[in-house]
Motif scaffolding. Structure first.
Motif, PDB file in Angstrom:
ATOM      1  N   LYS A 105       0.832  -1.210   0.000  1.00  0.00           N
ATOM      2  CA  LYS A 105       0.000   0.000   0.000  1.00  0.00           C
ATOM      3  C   LYS A 105       0.863   1.255   0.000  1.00  0.00           C
ATOM      4  O   LYS A 105       1.828   1.372   0.765  1.00  0.00           O
ATOM      5  N   GLY A 106       0.516   2.163  -0.897  1.00  0.00           N
ATOM      6  CA  GLY A 106       1.153   3.464  -0.883  1.00  0.00           C
ATOM      7  C   GLY A 106       2.530   3.543  -1.501  1.00  0.00           C
ATOM      8  O   GLY A 106       3.191   4.581  -1.411  1.00  0.00           O
ATOM      9  N   ILE A 107       2.996   2.478  -2.137  1.00  0.00           N
ATOM     10  CA  ILE A 107       4.355   2.518  -2.713  1.00  0.00           C
ATOM     11  C   ILE A 107       4.320   2.762  -4.217  1.00  0.00           C
ATOM     12  O   ILE A 107       5.360   2.852  -4.845  1.00  0.00           O
ATOM     13  N   GLY A 108       3.131   2.833  -4.806  1.00  0.00           N
ATOM     14  CA  GLY A 108       3.042   3.110  -6.232  1.00  0.00           C
ATOM     15  C   GLY A 108       3.593   2.006  -7.098  1.00  0.00           C
ATOM     16  O   GLY A 108       4.266   2.255  -8.099  1.00  0.00           O
ATOM     17  N   LEU A 109       3.283   0.775  -6.761  1.00  0.00           N
ATOM     18  CA  LEU A 109       3.842  -0.383  -7.469  1.00  0.00           C
ATOM     19  C   LEU A 109       3.274  -0.489  -8.883  1.00  0.00           C
ATOM     20  O   LEU A 109       2.067  -0.432  -9.094  1.00  0.00           O
ATOM     21  N   THR A 110       4.159  -0.650  -9.852  1.00  0.00           N
ATOM     22  CA  THR A 110       3.772  -0.957 -11.231  1.00  0.00           C
ATOM     23  C   THR A 110       4.666  -2.076 -11.742  1.00  0.00           C
ATOM     24  O   THR A 110       5.797  -2.247 -11.278  1.00  0.00           O
ATOM     25  N   ALA A 111       4.145  -2.841 -12.694  1.00  0.00           N
ATOM     26  CA  ALA A 111       4.900  -3.971 -13.236  1.00  0.00           C
ATOM     27  C   ALA A 111       4.763  -4.003 -14.752  1.00  0.00           C
ATOM     28  O   ALA A 111       3.676  -3.752 -15.289  1.00  0.00           O
ATOM     29  N   VAL A 112       5.864  -4.299 -15.429  1.00  0.00           N
ATOM     30  CA  VAL A 112       5.846  -4.434 -16.884  1.00  0.00           C
ATOM     31  C   VAL A 112       6.694  -5.643 -17.261  1.00  0.00           C
ATOM     32  O   VAL A 112       7.632  -6.016 -16.541  1.00  0.00           O
ATOM     33  N   ALA A 113       6.334  -6.249 -18.382  1.00  0.00           N
ATOM     34  CA  ALA A 113       7.136  -7.367 -18.886  1.00  0.00           C
ATOM     35  C   ALA A 113       8.480  -6.841 -19.387  1.00  0.00           C
ATOM     36  O   ALA A 113       8.577  -5.718 -19.891  1.00  0.00           O
ATOM     37  N   ASP A 114       9.498  -7.674 -19.240  1.00  0.00           N
ATOM     38  CA  ASP A 114      10.839  -7.312 -19.719  1.00  0.00           C
ATOM     39  C   ASP A 114      11.436  -8.542 -20.402  1.00  0.00           C
ATOM     40  O   ASP A 114      12.098  -9.361 -19.757  1.00  0.00           O
ATOM     41  N   GLY A 115      11.141  -8.667 -21.675  1.00  0.00           N
ATOM     42  CA  GLY A 115      11.607  -9.836 -22.397  1.00  0.00           C
ATOM     43  C   GLY A 115      10.704 -11.032 -22.172  1.00  0.00           C
ATOM     44  O   GLY A 115       9.589 -10.924 -21.639  1.00  0.00           O
ATOM     45  N   ALA A 116      11.208 -12.198 -22.556  1.00  0.00           N
ATOM     46  CA  ALA A 116      10.395 -13.409 -22.528  1.00  0.00           C
ATOM     47  C   ALA A 116      10.330 -14.082 -21.173  1.00  0.00           C
ATOM     48  O   ALA A 116       9.495 -14.968 -20.953  1.00  0.00           O
ATOM     49  N   ASP A 117      11.222 -13.660 -20.247  1.00  0.00           N
ATOM     50  CA  ASP A 117      11.279 -14.408 -18.998  1.00  0.00           C
ATOM     51  C   ASP A 117      11.461 -13.533 -17.770  1.00  0.00           C
ATOM     52  O   ASP A 117      11.914 -14.013 -16.735  1.00  0.00           O
ATOM     53  N   ALA A 118      11.106 -12.254 -17.860  1.00  0.00           N
ATOM     54  CA  ALA A 118      11.345 -11.373 -16.713  1.00  0.00           C
ATOM     55  C   ALA A 118      10.305 -10.267 -16.652  1.00  0.00           C
ATOM     56  O   ALA A 118       9.619  -9.972 -17.644  1.00  0.00           O
ATOM     57  N   VAL A 119      10.202  -9.702 -15.464  1.00  0.00           N
ATOM     58  CA  VAL A 119       9.347  -8.523 -15.272  1.00  0.00           C
ATOM     59  C   VAL A 119      10.162  -7.476 -14.529  1.00  0.00           C
ATOM     60  O   VAL A 119      11.079  -7.794 -13.768  1.00  0.00           O
ATOM     61  N   LYS A 120       9.800  -6.220 -14.756  1.00  0.00           N
ATOM     62  CA  LYS A 120      10.360  -5.127 -13.993  1.00  0.00           C
ATOM     63  C   LYS A 120       9.263  -4.543 -13.111  1.00  0.00           C
ATOM     64  O   LYS A 120       8.162  -4.274 -13.575  1.00  0.00           O
ATOM     65  N   VAL A 121       9.593  -4.372 -11.848  1.00  0.00           N
ATOM     66  CA  VAL A 121       8.643  -3.833 -10.884  1.00  0.00           C
ATOM     67  C   VAL A 121       9.216  -2.539 -10.341  1.00  0.00           C
ATOM     68  O   VAL A 121      10.350  -2.507  -9.850  1.00  0.00           O
ATOM     69  N   SER A 122       8.426  -1.472 -10.436  1.00  0.00           N
ATOM     70  CA  SER A 122       8.888  -0.150 -10.022  1.00  0.00           C
ATOM     71  C   SER A 122       8.012   0.399  -8.907  1.00  0.00           C
ATOM     72  O   SER A 122       6.858  -0.004  -8.729  1.00  0.00           O
ATOM     73  N   THR A 123       8.578   1.333  -8.158  1.00  0.00           N
ATOM     74  CA  THR A 123       7.852   2.015  -7.096  1.00  0.00           C
ATOM     75  C   THR A 123       8.055   3.518  -7.234  1.00  0.00           C
ATOM     76  O   THR A 123       8.997   3.965  -7.898  1.00  0.00           O
ATOM     77  N   THR A 124       7.197   4.275  -6.591  1.00  0.00           N
ATOM     78  CA  THR A 124       7.277   5.724  -6.706  1.00  0.00           C
ATOM     79  C   THR A 124       8.594   6.256  -6.146  1.00  0.00           C
ATOM     80  O   THR A 124       9.206   7.157  -6.719  1.00  0.00           O
ATOM     81  N   ALA A 125       9.022   5.686  -5.029  1.00  0.00           N
ATOM     82  CA  ALA A 125      10.282   6.091  -4.405  1.00  0.00           C
ATOM     83  C   ALA A 125      11.199   4.874  -4.309  1.00  0.00           C
ATOM     84  O   ALA A 125      10.723   3.736  -4.370  1.00  0.00           O
ATOM     85  N   PRO A 126      12.485   5.075  -4.163  1.00  0.00           N
ATOM     86  CA  PRO A 126      13.399   3.932  -3.995  1.00  0.00           C
ATOM     87  C   PRO A 126      12.952   3.055  -2.828  1.00  0.00           C
ATOM     88  O   PRO A 126      12.610   3.570  -1.758  1.00  0.00           O
ATOM     89  N   ASP A 127      12.960   1.750  -3.047  1.00  0.00           N
ATOM     90  CA  ASP A 127      12.482   0.830  -2.010  1.00  0.00           C
ATOM     91  C   ASP A 127      13.470  -0.320  -1.859  1.00  0.00           C
ATOM     92  O   ASP A 127      13.467  -1.262  -2.653  1.00  0.00           O
ATOM     93  N   PRO A 128      14.329  -0.262  -0.839  1.00  0.00           N
ATOM     94  CA  PRO A 128      15.353  -1.309  -0.691  1.00  0.00           C
ATOM     95  C   PRO A 128      14.801  -2.662  -0.293  1.00  0.00           C
ATOM     96  O   PRO A 128      15.521  -3.648  -0.352  1.00  0.00           O
ATOM     97  N   ILE A 129      13.532  -2.727   0.125  1.00  0.00           N
ATOM     98  CA  ILE A 129      12.979  -4.016   0.557  1.00  0.00           C
ATOM     99  C   ILE A 129      11.876  -4.509  -0.381  1.00  0.00           C
ATOM    100  O   ILE A 129      11.078  -5.366   0.000  1.00  0.00           O
ATOM    101  N   LEU A 130      11.850  -4.014  -1.611  1.00  0.00           N
ATOM    102  CA  LEU A 130      10.787  -4.432  -2.534  1.00  0.00           C
ATOM    103  C   LEU A 130      10.711  -5.946  -2.715  1.00  0.00           C
ATOM    104  O   LEU A 130       9.625  -6.516  -2.687  1.00  0.00           O
TER     105      LEU A 130
END
Length: 514
Positions: free
Chosen positions: A138-163
């Protein structure tokens, strides 16, 4: 943090964060059991908690689904607190706000469709977009996108060392795309775990069958029946009668009768869980710190752990206890009845104007009503009359979050949502915290924990955890009462281990013996 760090270094953020909460096991074995494994057996379990929201993966029911061995997340986190691969085999930070997760190959969902980036993106996007996102994300602004055939990239609004640790939450489970055609998402035949749900009977029971396509190898059990039994005495009775093979969380007095010498696997482990008395600061009387300090002085926490609960819990001197390396090992201060009366008098309460408050709690954790009664007696000794109200937690939660209560006795795992204490400190005690039931807001406290957003050094994180716990004591933010333990008993089983984090129970290696 610099981008594109070498793989080994980039993973430091994961490893050190996990090492920061090395979980200390009090006692218990590895679940080896004894005897010969019965091939393709059926097993029955008396479970502590029933699903309360239709097995909604975005609710606390996600823990039930996870314990049943149905769902899995990208990352796992075990009793040692170390993040490890699950549906993702490795991960790395690609920029300050983004992590890349490589998916495990040859994984299929229970409906026969493959695990791929599109499925992961759909699952994470759904849970991040619900109206009340789970506490872990909650509140971290999580988004996810595919990255190639076998990976995903997950981003947050601010840097998150424990994602990566956030994504070990049961709420971040990855279900097949077909699950999301309904709301809540369907959990039957859409998980990736060793068991699939074949039938549910409301809040009474569920039946499961082995998922032969499980990526982790053929599960030993052919099937499981999960009976949801809220009464701990009834769970013990079922085990004693031979109606179930495993019973969770038995009363201390009952658990002692089930020993290894008569064929039982009996485990008790220190739990990262604290039973606390929450005090709403939304309104009088607990907006006044003198009243909160008086309540703290009135309560004999040693007596609660050693007498009221017969030694089955450890008296708490602060939020974090002996289950974690940074937790307090000190005994709580002795009660100070006269000091409590003096503080109440300063706040305007006394024999001519006694303080009367409500004390709420819930019953499906066996120790809470007992603690409520004991606390009521201790408060009476300083002139505070508390009226106990025991009711279902789920129904009460909206009022708690809105501050519409006075005193509430709550059992809370500080590593449950995310196996890092920083998440609990933020969600439960920061001004913008999503689970701040105490309604505590201190700019100084927020500044104290702010470095957790970027700090990756485990020693530095632990130091902040300790300072934060001390600050909560200074500000009398609720009263940590006792640190509880987790227990479970199995009869003629092997591969059974009590998980202090309460995420796992049915695994591919669980089996009956003879």
């Amino acid at each position: 943090m610099p981008a594109a760090l070498p793989t080994r270094r980039r993973r430091v953020g994961v490893v050190l964060t996990c090492a920061a909460f090395a979980l200390v096991t009090a006692c218990g074995g590895g679940g080896a059991g004894s005897g010969t494994v019965v091939p393709d057996a059926q097993l029955t379990i008396a479970m502590q908690f029933a699903p309360g929201a239709g097995y909604g993966i975005d609710t606390d029911d996600a823990l039930v689904v996870s314990q049943l061995g149905v769902s899995e997340s990208l990352v796992a986190s075990g009793a040692d607190g170390v993040a490890r691969p699950s549906l993702a085999t490795e991960w790395a930070r690609t920029d300050p706000r983004t992590w890349r997760f490589v998916l495990r190959p040859n994984v299929t969902f229970q409906d026969g469709t493959p695990l791929n980036p599109a499925a992961v993106v759909k699952a994470l996007t759904w849970v991040a977009g619900v109206s009340a996102p789970p506490r872990a994300i909650k509140g971290i602004g999580l988004t996810a996108v595919a990255d190639g055939a076998d990976a995903v990239k997950v981003s947050t609004t601010a840097p998150d060392p424990i994602l990566p640790l956030r994504l070990s939450s049961s709420n971040a489970a990855i279900l097949a795309p077909s699950a999301y055609a309904s709301n809540p998402p369907k959990v039957q035949d859409t998980g990736t775990g060793p068991m699939r749900i074949t039938a549910v009977n409301g809040t009474q029971s569920a039946t499961l069958a082995r998922f032969d396509g499980y990526w982790g190898g053929r599960p030993q059990l052919a099937g499981v029946t999960a009976n949801y039994v809220s009464d701990p005495a009834a769970r013990a009775l079922s085990l004693r009668a031979g109606d179930v093979d495993i019973a969770q969380e038995l009363p201390e007095s009952s658990a002692l009768e089930f020993t290894g010498s008569n064929g039982f696997v009996n485990q008790t482990v220190a739990s990262p869980r604290t039973d606390s008395l929450l005090l709403s600061q939304s309104a009088p009387p607990f907006r006044d710190i003198r009243v909160r300090q008086a309540i703290t002085k009135a309560i004999d926490r040693t007596a609660l752990g050693e007498q009221a609960l017969a030694g089955s819990a450890v008296p708490a001197s602060e939020l974090f206890g002996p289950a974690v390396a940074w937790g307090s090992q000190e005994r709580p201060p002795a009660p100070d009845v006269e000091g409590a009366k003096a503080l109440l008098a300063q706040a305007g309460y006394g024999p001519q104007n006694p303080l009367r408050v409500s004390l709420g709690t819930y019953a499906n954790r066996a120790e809470l009503p007992t603690l409520a009664t004991a606390v009521q007696g201790m408060l009476r000794a300083v002139g505070v009359e508390a009226t106990i109200q025991v009711a279902d937690y789920d129904a009460k939660e909206p009022d708690l979050l809105a501050g519409r209560y006075q005193m509430y006795l709550l059992s809370r795992s500080y590593l449950l949502d995310v196996p890092d204490a920083g998440a609990t400190l933020t969600s439960d005690y920061s001004c913008q915290g999503s689970y701040n039931i105490n309604r505590y807001c201190s700019q100084a406290f927020d500044a104290l924990i702010a470095p957790l957003g970027t700090t990756t050094d485990p020693a530095a994180r632990q130091e902040i955890f300790q300072r934060a716990a001390a600050q909560l004591n200074t500000d009398a933010v609720g009263v940590p009462l006792v640190h509880t333990q987790a227990n479970g008993v199995g009869s003629k089983v092997t591969g059974y281990t009590v998980d202090p984090l309460a995420k796992t129970l049915v695994t591919a290696g669980l089996a009956k013996t003879e």
